[in-house]
Design a protein around this motif. Sequence first.
Motif, PDB file in Angstrom:
ATOM      1  N   GLN B 194       0.831  -1.210   0.000  1.00 32.87           N
ATOM      2  CA  GLN B 194       0.000   0.000   0.000  1.00 32.87           C
ATOM      3  C   GLN B 194       0.859   1.252   0.000  1.00 32.87           C
ATOM      4  OE1 GLN B 194      -1.002  -2.709   1.788  1.00 32.87           O
ATOM      5  NE2 GLN B 194      -3.165  -2.609   2.279  1.00 32.87           N
ATOM      6  N   VAL B 195       2.003   1.207   0.680  1.00 33.42           N
ATOM      7  CA  VAL B 195       2.916   2.354   0.665  1.00 33.42           C
ATOM      8  C   VAL B 195       3.319   2.650  -0.779  1.00 33.42           C
ATOM      9  CG1 VAL B 195       5.190   3.188   1.374  1.00 33.42           C
ATOM     10  CG2 VAL B 195       3.769   1.945   3.004  1.00 33.42           C
ATOM     11  N   PHE B 196       3.616   1.589  -1.516  1.00 30.05           N
ATOM     12  CA  PHE B 196       4.026   1.796  -2.910  1.00 30.05           C
ATOM     13  C   PHE B 196       2.890   2.322  -3.772  1.00 30.05           C
ATOM     14  CE2 PHE B 196       8.004  -0.419  -2.064  1.00 30.05           C
ATOM     15  CZ  PHE B 196       8.851   0.360  -2.821  1.00 30.05           C
ATOM     16  N   THR B 197       1.672   1.887  -3.485  1.00 28.79           N
ATOM     17  CA  THR B 197       0.529   2.465  -4.195  1.00 28.79           C
ATOM     18  C   THR B 197       0.509   3.976  -3.955  1.00 28.79           C
ATOM     19  OG1 THR B 197      -0.682   0.424  -3.819  1.00 28.79           O
ATOM     20  CG2 THR B 197      -1.970   2.338  -4.486  1.00 28.79           C
ATOM     21  N   GLY B 198       0.714   4.362  -2.706  1.00 32.93           N
ATOM     22  CA  GLY B 198       0.762   5.779  -2.365  1.00 32.93           C
ATOM     23  C   GLY B 198       1.894   6.501  -3.089  1.00 32.93           C
ATOM     24  N   LEU B 199       3.063   5.858  -3.156  1.00 35.79           N
ATOM     25  CA  LEU B 199       4.216   6.476  -3.813  1.00 35.79           C
ATOM     26  C   LEU B 199       3.956   6.679  -5.304  1.00 35.79           C
ATOM     27  CD1 LEU B 199       7.304   4.715  -2.174  1.00 35.79           C
ATOM     28  CD2 LEU B 199       6.129   6.804  -1.512  1.00 35.79           C
ATOM     29  N   LYS B 200       3.278   5.702  -5.927  1.00 32.77           N
ATOM     30  CA  LYS B 200       2.985   5.811  -7.361  1.00 32.77           C
ATOM     31  C   LYS B 200       1.997   6.940  -7.613  1.00 32.77           C
ATOM     32  CE  LYS B 200       2.477   1.249  -7.690  1.00 32.77           C
ATOM     33  NZ  LYS B 200       2.094  -0.060  -8.202  1.00 32.77           N
ATOM     34  N   GLY B 249       5.557  12.355 -15.947  1.00 35.48           N
ATOM     35  CA  GLY B 249       4.727  11.531 -15.068  1.00 35.48           C
ATOM     36  C   GLY B 249       4.977  10.047 -15.276  1.00 35.48           C
ATOM     37  N   ILE B 250       5.028   9.641 -16.560  1.00 37.30           N
ATOM     38  CA  ILE B 250       5.216   8.215 -16.863  1.00 37.30           C
ATOM     39  C   ILE B 250       6.566   7.725 -16.349  1.00 37.30           C
ATOM     40  CG2 ILE B 250       5.533   6.554 -18.746  1.00 37.30           C
ATOM     41  CD1 ILE B 250       3.496   8.296 -20.345  1.00 37.30           C
ATOM     42  N   VAL B 251       7.605   8.526 -16.607  1.00 37.62           N
ATOM     43  CA  VAL B 251       8.958   8.102 -16.202  1.00 37.62           C
ATOM     44  C   VAL B 251       9.050   7.974 -14.685  1.00 37.62           C
ATOM     45  CG1 VAL B 251      11.371   8.813 -16.096  1.00 37.62           C
ATOM     46  CG2 VAL B 251      10.131   8.956 -18.262  1.00 37.62           C
ATOM     47  N   LEU B 252       8.546   8.987 -13.963  1.00 41.83           N
ATOM     48  CA  LEU B 252       8.593   8.918 -12.493  1.00 41.83           C
ATOM     49  C   LEU B 252       7.836   7.693 -11.988  1.00 41.83           C
ATOM     50  CD1 LEU B 252       8.089  12.648 -11.427  1.00 41.83           C
ATOM     51  CD2 LEU B 252      10.209  11.334 -11.502  1.00 41.83           C
ATOM     52  N   PHE B 253       6.647   7.469 -12.553  1.00 44.96           N
ATOM     53  CA  PHE B 253       5.820   6.330 -12.181  1.00 44.96           C
ATOM     54  C   PHE B 253       6.573   5.019 -12.386  1.00 44.96           C
ATOM     55  CE2 PHE B 253       2.427   3.235 -12.784  1.00 44.96           C
ATOM     56  CZ  PHE B 253       1.484   3.606 -11.839  1.00 44.96           C
ATOM     57  N   GLN B 254       7.209   4.903 -13.557  1.00 45.99           N
ATOM     58  CA  GLN B 254       7.924   3.663 -13.873  1.00 45.99           C
ATOM     59  C   GLN B 254       9.122   3.444 -12.960  1.00 45.99           C
ATOM     60  OE1 GLN B 254       7.119   1.085 -15.686  1.00 45.99           O
ATOM     61  NE2 GLN B 254       5.195   2.081 -16.221  1.00 45.99           N
ATOM     62  N   ILE B 255       9.774   4.548 -12.558  1.00 43.78           N
ATOM     63  CA  ILE B 255      10.918   4.410 -11.643  1.00 43.78           C
ATOM     64  C   ILE B 255      10.442   3.791 -10.334  1.00 43.78           C
ATOM     65  CG2 ILE B 255      12.567   5.694 -10.213  1.00 43.78           C
ATOM     66  CD1 ILE B 255      12.878   7.644 -12.598  1.00 43.78           C
TER      67      ILE B 255
END
Lengths: 296, 268
Positions: B194-200, B249-255
């Motif tokens: 869930q933390v990662f969901t938040g980070l994304k 946005g896409i690049v940050l998300f993918q990182i």
Amino acid sequence: MNWCDHKLSRLPFEPPGSGMDRSGPILTLDKVSKYYEAQNGGELLAVKEVSLGVRDREFICILGPTASGKSTLLKMMGGIEKPTLGTMSLRGEIFEDGIPANKLRNFGFVFQQDNLLPWRTVVKNLRLPLEVFHSAGHGSADRIAEMLTLVGLQDYGDVYPHELSGGMRQRVSLARAMVHDPDILLMDQPLGALDAITRRMLSHELLRISRATRKVMVMVTNNIDEALLLGDRILVLTALPGEIAFEAANDIPAEARNEAIIENARYKALRALLDDIVHAQSEAGRTAGRTGGDGE
Amino acid sequence: MTTTTARQTPPVKGKPLKRKTEPICYIAPIILFVAVVAAWALFVSASGISRTILPSPFAIFREMSKNFVRDILPHLLFTLRVILTGYAVAVPLGILIAAVCSQYRIIIKATTPLIILLVVTPMITMVPLFMLWMGFDSKVRVIVVILQATPIICLNTLTGFTTTEGAKLELMRAMGATRLQTFVKLIFPNALPQVFTGLKLGCIFSTIAAMSADLAAGKEGLGYRIQQYSSLIMTEMAYGTILIVALIGIVLFQIVVMIERRVILWVR
């Protein structure tokens, strides 16, 4: 308590490695009761005035109908729940408010579900109690390996729990409960979530481990065959509120407790008897209208 | 539940089973992208639509490659810095707030509506007020990003912290674990998905917030550039800049997805 008048309870208590009953009990429960807040705002009595002495090297099995407070009783022994009334004592030291946290390294607890942490490998799951008890230092790797060998999973240390079968996971859980070398192993229906074949196999495994480690074991179960195979002493609880309805020493000799135990005449007799008692308690619970929930 | 066989062949040590991604999974998005561009180009030339409404993709590419370094790059770096600074503050802040809130049921109950309020408030509506209080400093933009990204990170993390299985908590209690031990060894790792969901989501919200701040005021940033190009009817450049924003946005998300794959090795 007309059950207690039965001739079985008058049989002499003889655990394997006799003479052990001369030493005092390790863990004692004195009129321990547990109330829960019921949903209607009232109080629900889950365990009623249970008194019990657990002796060294003893294997106790607690039987009872579903919703008999047997899990609650075990959780109080293991410091997970605090008793509402009554005292408990560990090696003569009396506690009014349940077993305190700093005494819990004397216990290992096995849950019905394996309860392994999915983000830790098998070895790291076994390391967890050592970390919590601040003893994850030198030699802990050896201890973990020793425990994994005991449960026959020495090759699976680096594997994640989801890669193991249900029976293997429960064996890891058993190893984890013993890794900090507790005196008393408490097991809450440890084989309850397994399929029939695995369950039977693991019950014999448990017998082997119990004999190898000679630890005090208290197991809650709903399976009479397991109780007769493993238990030196068998308790039957009533339906809610759980109190001890019947207590008996299991006099099936240790050498007869093997794969062929079902052929044993004493086994057949005890099985029929216990079956009747547990059944009667379930019926009593049902007619008393105490339904709903598993109460464990 | 599978049955136990006493001696199964153990998996290769130290190598978690990797899920192989089929090549089609990489090719499919590329094919779709090419198809969309082709359809777009075809539509523009066939319909004869005005370039001020929808320029052809090739015109956008041509204009962008001509002006990118001089007109876009400084603004790209500026906006990127705003997003990353804000995000870098929002991540620990959101997790910290969630950790503190999760300690007491009453605080969770009290703060959750407030956090949701902050999540749904578009910060663009607040930007003029911030400008009024703090001027046109680039710090204002960072604050806008922080305010937009922190609540969504916090909300997801809090959900993770409060959905620990009861039996697992009993396991910790059976060992007499302290509050801190329970948090570090159980609650936090358990909440990681869930933390990662938040980070994304935080990545996306940060990017949106930075655009909001740019559009509302100031003379810097990609948002400002988009506005300027539109008013000068340089539609090709406006579209191109919008695509750049999407790309950020896409690049940050993918990182974050890549980091997640390295951290969360267990299957739930």
